[in-house]
Scaffold this active site. Sequence first.
Site, PDB file in Angstrom:
ATOM      1  N   ARG A 240     -17.391 -50.717  61.929  1.00  0.00           N
ATOM      2  CA  ARG A 240     -18.068 -50.147  63.098  1.00  0.00           C
ATOM      3  C   ARG A 240     -17.462 -50.670  64.396  1.00  0.00           C
ATOM      4  NH1 ARG A 240     -24.524 -49.802  61.455  1.00  0.00           N
ATOM      5  NH2 ARG A 240     -24.219 -48.373  59.717  1.00  0.00           N
ATOM      6  N   SER A 241     -16.189 -50.482  64.533  1.00  0.00           N
ATOM      7  CA  SER A 241     -15.510 -51.061  65.691  1.00  0.00           C
ATOM      8  C   SER A 241     -14.666 -50.044  66.469  1.00  0.00           C
ATOM      9  CB  SER A 241     -14.590 -52.200  65.229  1.00  0.00           C
ATOM     10  OG  SER A 241     -15.193 -53.069  64.346  1.00  0.00           O
TER      11      SER A 241
END
Length: 388
Positions: A240-241
Amino acid sequence: MKSFLSALFLLITPALGSALSSRVDGVPAGFGHSVTGGGNATPAIPANISQLRDWLTDNQPRVIVLDKEYDFKGSEGVCENCSCCQVSTCGDHGQDAIEVDTGWCGDRPVIECTYDKATGIDVASNKTLVGIGSQGVIRGTGLRFVYGASNIIVQNIHITDLNPRYIWGGDAIYMNDCDLIWIDHVKISLIGRQMISMGFSSSGRVTISNTDHHYWTILGLGDKDQVSFFNNWIHHTSGRSPDLGSVSSWHIFNNYWSNDTGHAFSVTSEPAILVEGNVFHDVVTPTNPGDGYGMFVTNASTVAVCEEIMGRPCPENVLTGSGELSPYTTNNETSLATIAKADETNIDIKPVSQVQAFVVANAGIRKIHLNSTSVRRDYLKRRAHWRH
């Protein structure tokens, strides 16, 4: 003392005719370029966590200055002997998950746990929240921009220690149904859930710049979000970056990803995303396989298309020791056109050769500089007045 005084520019220096206020450093750029926060309201230092919460939630324009740590741990109550479940391990540690109303834990092994009931502070419109040096710390709770809140600046603040052991332990910054947000020179650490989380309703026009993130970083799911994301350092993450979705617009440039063992981009649904002039170093999976919807990624074969549609130079992305940065399809010119037509102002896209050094030197707290003896004299006078 020099670094302490350097940060005082964001409190004292006149704004040269701008309505932005003299209480922040720099000028917002990108989609959030018109944010003014608390404007020229008189800066004030809250005495304790109760006053800080009151000032953030009231309907008055405010410039709130943090010159110490504000520890909210236990202030909203503690859930003792509550239900959690075992999720993952990492040596002797890892994370468990708090059972939530949706029954998220499912058939995972149930355990008893104790955690802070940290729901976050609902920040109202027209606020500037700014820290001095490295002293502006919020511990044990997060900030929430929700339900019509707009025109908010958060600068030079460290948010930390929010149920770091537990998934669903709370977000550092959450936004949903808001507009005109500028998050700048913010450090986020030891957070159980997301560093920055954007709900399904629109978060409006947002600029996220010069921030320092690790672990699970950004969840961007808002409908019609417009986000400028630049000069940020995303490191030591496992996913989730960011994780992006819905019909939104993201311009992601001049960021530095490093030492990430999982995926960086996970992009589903139909956002419009331009990814240019970023550096990826030791990132195992820059784009989650099968994801990457709506992404236009600059490289040797696409940069000419980008420059034609954007009407300016488009720096390529650079990857070393990393996997592939790949969009779902090879040519997303529709996304480029969406970004080109958007009202994104004042952006300064650096050559990619400068990105790594610039981001490491400038992302996070205590990175704002000014050399002026007049600042020191003025601040000491005002500080004596605030304290009394």
